[in-house]
Design a protein around this motif. Structure first.
Motif, mmCIF file in Angstrom:
data_model
loop_
_atom_site.group_PDB
_atom_site.id
_atom_site.type_symbol
_atom_site.label_atom_id
_atom_site.label_comp_id
_atom_site.label_asym_id
_atom_site.label_seq_id
_atom_site.Cartn_x
_atom_site.Cartn_y
_atom_site.Cartn_z
ATOM 1 N N ALA A 123 0.838 -1.207 0.000
ATOM 2 C CA ALA A 123 0.000 0.000 0.000
ATOM 3 C C ALA A 123 0.876 1.261 0.000
ATOM 4 O O ALA A 123 0.608 2.230 -0.726
ATOM 5 C CB ALA A 123 -0.923 -0.015 1.214
ATOM 6 N N CYS A 126 2.097 2.727 -3.099
ATOM 7 C CA CYS A 126 1.053 3.364 -3.921
ATOM 8 C C CYS A 126 0.788 4.798 -3.463
ATOM 9 O O CYS A 126 -0.146 5.440 -3.955
ATOM 10 C CB CYS A 126 -0.251 2.568 -3.823
ATOM 11 N N THR A 127 1.547 5.282 -2.517
ATOM 12 C CA THR A 127 1.293 6.630 -1.986
ATOM 13 C C THR A 127 2.446 7.564 -2.329
ATOM 14 O O THR A 127 3.514 7.118 -2.761
ATOM 15 C CB THR A 127 1.171 6.601 -0.447
ATOM 16 N N TYR A 152 -5.332 -0.885 3.995
ATOM 17 C CA TYR A 152 -4.479 0.271 4.303
ATOM 18 C C TYR A 152 -4.814 1.439 3.378
ATOM 19 O O TYR A 152 -4.931 2.587 3.814
ATOM 20 C CB TYR A 152 -2.997 -0.094 4.174
ATOM 21 N N LEU A 153 -4.997 1.146 2.084
ATOM 22 C CA LEU A 153 -5.324 2.245 1.149
ATOM 23 C C LEU A 153 -6.640 2.898 1.549
ATOM 24 O O LEU A 153 -6.808 4.119 1.459
ATOM 25 C CB LEU A 153 -5.403 1.719 -0.286
ATOM 26 N N HIS A 154 -7.572 2.077 2.003
ATOM 27 C CA HIS A 154 -8.858 2.606 2.467
ATOM 28 C C HIS A 154 -8.637 3.476 3.709
ATOM 29 O O HIS A 154 -9.123 4.605 3.797
ATOM 30 C CB HIS A 154 -9.791 1.443 2.782
ATOM 31 N N TRP A 156 -6.032 5.001 4.799
ATOM 32 C CA TRP A 156 -5.231 6.218 4.601
ATOM 33 C C TRP A 156 -5.936 7.231 3.700
ATOM 34 O O TRP A 156 -5.416 8.317 3.483
ATOM 35 C CB TRP A 156 -3.881 5.866 3.975
ATOM 36 N N VAL A 158 -6.147 7.492 0.509
ATOM 37 C CA VAL A 158 -5.133 7.943 -0.444
ATOM 38 C C VAL A 158 -5.794 8.582 -1.663
ATOM 39 O O VAL A 158 -6.714 8.008 -2.246
ATOM 40 C CB VAL A 158 -4.286 6.722 -0.895
ATOM 41 N N ARG A 161 -5.657 6.877 -5.619
ATOM 42 C CA ARG A 161 -5.063 5.557 -5.348
ATOM 43 C C ARG A 161 -5.221 4.665 -6.577
ATOM 44 O O ARG A 161 -6.094 4.897 -7.426
ATOM 45 C CB ARG A 161 -5.725 4.929 -4.125
ATOM 46 N N THR A 164 -7.518 -1.664 -7.306
ATOM 47 C CA THR A 164 -6.998 -2.839 -6.596
ATOM 48 C C THR A 164 -7.690 -4.119 -7.083
ATOM 49 O O THR A 164 -8.917 -4.170 -7.213
ATOM 50 C CB THR A 164 -7.195 -2.695 -5.072
ATOM 51 N N CYS A 489 -11.982 5.879 -2.111
ATOM 52 C CA CYS A 489 -12.364 4.523 -1.754
ATOM 53 C C CYS A 489 -13.789 4.224 -2.152
ATOM 54 O O CYS A 489 -14.727 4.848 -1.720
ATOM 55 C CB CYS A 489 -12.175 4.304 -0.262
#
Ligand code: ADP
Ligand code: GLC
Length: 492
Positions: A123, A126-127, A152-154, A156, A158, A161, A164, A489
């Motif tokens: 994740a 990807c940031t 984690y992406l959710h 944060w 991001v 993003r 996925t 997200c």
């Protein structure tokens, strides 16, 4: 299109099963088809060595509070040259034993942390805080070990993003841990809920992947349908049925660079698929190596498998006395449940010229069995895809298999019609019980004793092409449909 492919095992760096085969071959096929793909995996010492990963690309810090910083190392996949990033964290990965278990076969007690770090790193890359500039359009996760990455992406939130994708290789392995890990891993308690990664009072890495990823795939169309039912869903069937519109079954392929009888360096007698004399020479070599009686016209059945009930090995044990009575030979290479290991060893001791059991893991013997066997036994109760049947087909070894998952999608039972049309490439039985299995074995032995008919079946086997190209294009289409569509997200 830039794709980050996260996996806990990658052939030839480290392998316990088919996930490694796929994680080595699919990225290579995608790279060949023009995808800019990088693999991310744990920095097991042997994998770091095998990938020649001496270059430190950057630091990942100490997100889990282990007291030491993790680093990102860069190497390459031998053979294909696909770039590989390894998460170097000796506290979690620098130990003897397997990727998931110690030498005694017990799960590492800190597997939650070990694979949370892998997911976190996936994740993180990807940031904009990533230590590398290369930022993926797609994050492709595989199995529970990478299931927290989309969470984690959710968490944060991001911006921009990547899309996925989460691929289920085997839904029976779920990565369940105590809820106390939730805070330690940096998640807020709200995510520990039914609409999140909570699963019957545990933190489920698999459910996290299934819940938070944009798209789900599994490794055969039939398994994609099966896992939406209670019989095969291992408790995730409801969630998967709810996500059915986002779920696709894409059949795995076979890596014919590695599995090609004509160029197989493990074989004493490499042979062109279809060269019956070449195959006979390998059969004799295998019989000699295993101490079986040397006999060209005794049907030799091989097993290259984990030894457990999922693989239907208990059915083999139950049918073994009958198979011995039929006059066939059986050779096994595998590891797994102690009772099955001991059971195979005991039968081999009782019938040393007819049954051979090698308990352990050996690439060389796996290849030699494919080459020397007449039939491959694969009575799996469930089989998401299965790769050994692809290898057997290419080596002219006829699979005897249960009609489930990828086995049902790749094998055509031998019957009057299918023999006539030249499509029969195996012996397939519908119900996973010892009687049905034994009947399939008997049919196979009967046909084996009619060389003209047997040649037709072998011809159909070797004529099939399961190379990765077609599956790779399916993944590319999926990536395309997703790239750019995932800003913010989806499930929040
Ligand atoms: P799974 O991943 O469920 O075990 P697959 O058929 O997808 O089943 O893949 C199994 C892979 O592991 C194949 O490449 C097979 O050759 C290999 N394999 C399984 N057991 C052994 C063993 N004991 N020694 C060597 N290779 C093995
Ligand atoms: C899993 C499955 C197997 C599949 C492999 C690769 O290990 O059990 O059926 O072929 O993953 O996708």
């Amino acid at each position: 299109m830039r794709v980050l492919f996260a996996s806990s095992e990658v052939y030839p760096l480290i392998k316990t099963g088919g996930l490694a085969d796929v994680s080595g071959a699919l990225p290579a096929a995608l790279a060949e088809a023009g995808t800019d793909i990088r693999i991310l995996m744990p920095g097991y010492p042997q994998a770091i060595d095998a990938a020649g990963a001496k270059r430190v690309v950057g630091t990942l810090g100490d997100p889990l509070g282990l007291g030491s910083e993790a680093r990102l190392l860069a190497g390459k996949l031998p053979g294909s040259g696909v770039p590989v990033w390894l998460v170097d964290c000796p506290a979690l990965y620098g130990r003897d034993g397997g990727p998931y278990q110690d030498a005694q076969g017990h799960d590492w007690p800190d597997n939650g942390l070990r694979f949370a770090l892998l997911s976190w790193a996936a994740a993180h890359l990807c940031t904009e805080n990533s230590p590398v500039k290369w930022r993926p359009h797609i994050l492709h996760c595989n199995d529970w070990q990478t299931g927290l990455a989309p969470a984690y992406l959710h968490a944060w939130k991001v911006d921009n993003r990547p899309g996925t994708v989460f691929t289920i290789h085997n839904i029976a392995y779920q990565g369940q841990f105590l809820p106390s890990l939730v805070g330690r891993l940096g998640f807020s308690p709200e995510m520990y809920a039914m609409d999140g990664f909570e699963y019957y009072d545990t933190l489920s890495f698999l459910k996290s992947g299934l819940f938070y990823s944009d798209r789900l795939t599994t490794v055969s169309p039939r398994y994609a349908r099966e896992i939406q039912t209670p019989a095969f869903g291992c408790g995730m069937d409801g969630l998967l049925a709810w996500r059915a519109a986002d779920l696709a079954g894409i059949l795995n392929g076979a890596d014919y660079q590695v599995w090609n009888p004509a160029s197989d360096s493990y074989l004493a007698f490499p042979y062109e698929a279809g060269d019956a004399k070449g195959k006979a020479a390998n059969k004799a070599a295998l019989q000699t190596e295993l101490g079986l009686s040397l006999s060209a016209d005794t049907p030799l059945m091989v097993i290259v498998s984990r030894l457990n009930d999922h693989k239907g090995m208990d059915l083999v044990m139950a049918a073994l006395p009958g198979i011995v009575k039929l006059g066939a030979q059986v050779a096994v290479i595998g590891t797994g449940d102690r009772a099955l290991e001991d059971g195979f060893k005991a039968v081999a001791e009782a019938y040393p010229t007819q049954v051979a059991a090698r308990i352990g893991y050996s690439e060389a013997l796996a290849h030699q069995m494919m080459a020397g066997g007449d039939m491959l036994l694969m009575p799996s109760r469930f089989e998401p895809c299965g790769l050994t049947q692809f290898y057997a087909l290419r080596y002219g070894t006829v699979p005897i298999a249960h009609a489930t998952g990828g086995l049902a999608d790749t094998l055509v039972d031998t019957g009057y019609d299918t023999l006539m049309t030249g499509t029969a490439n195996g012996f397939v039985f519908e119900h996973a019980n010892a009687g049905a299995f034994r009947w399939a074995v008997e049919r196979a032995v009967a046909l084996y004793r009619q060389p003209d008919q047997w040649r037709k079946i072998v011809k159909a086997c070797i004529g099939q092409d399961f190379s990765w190209g077609q599956s790779a294009s399916r993944y590319q289409e999926l990536y395309k449909s997703l790239a750019g569509a995932a800003s913010g997200c989806k499930r929040s």
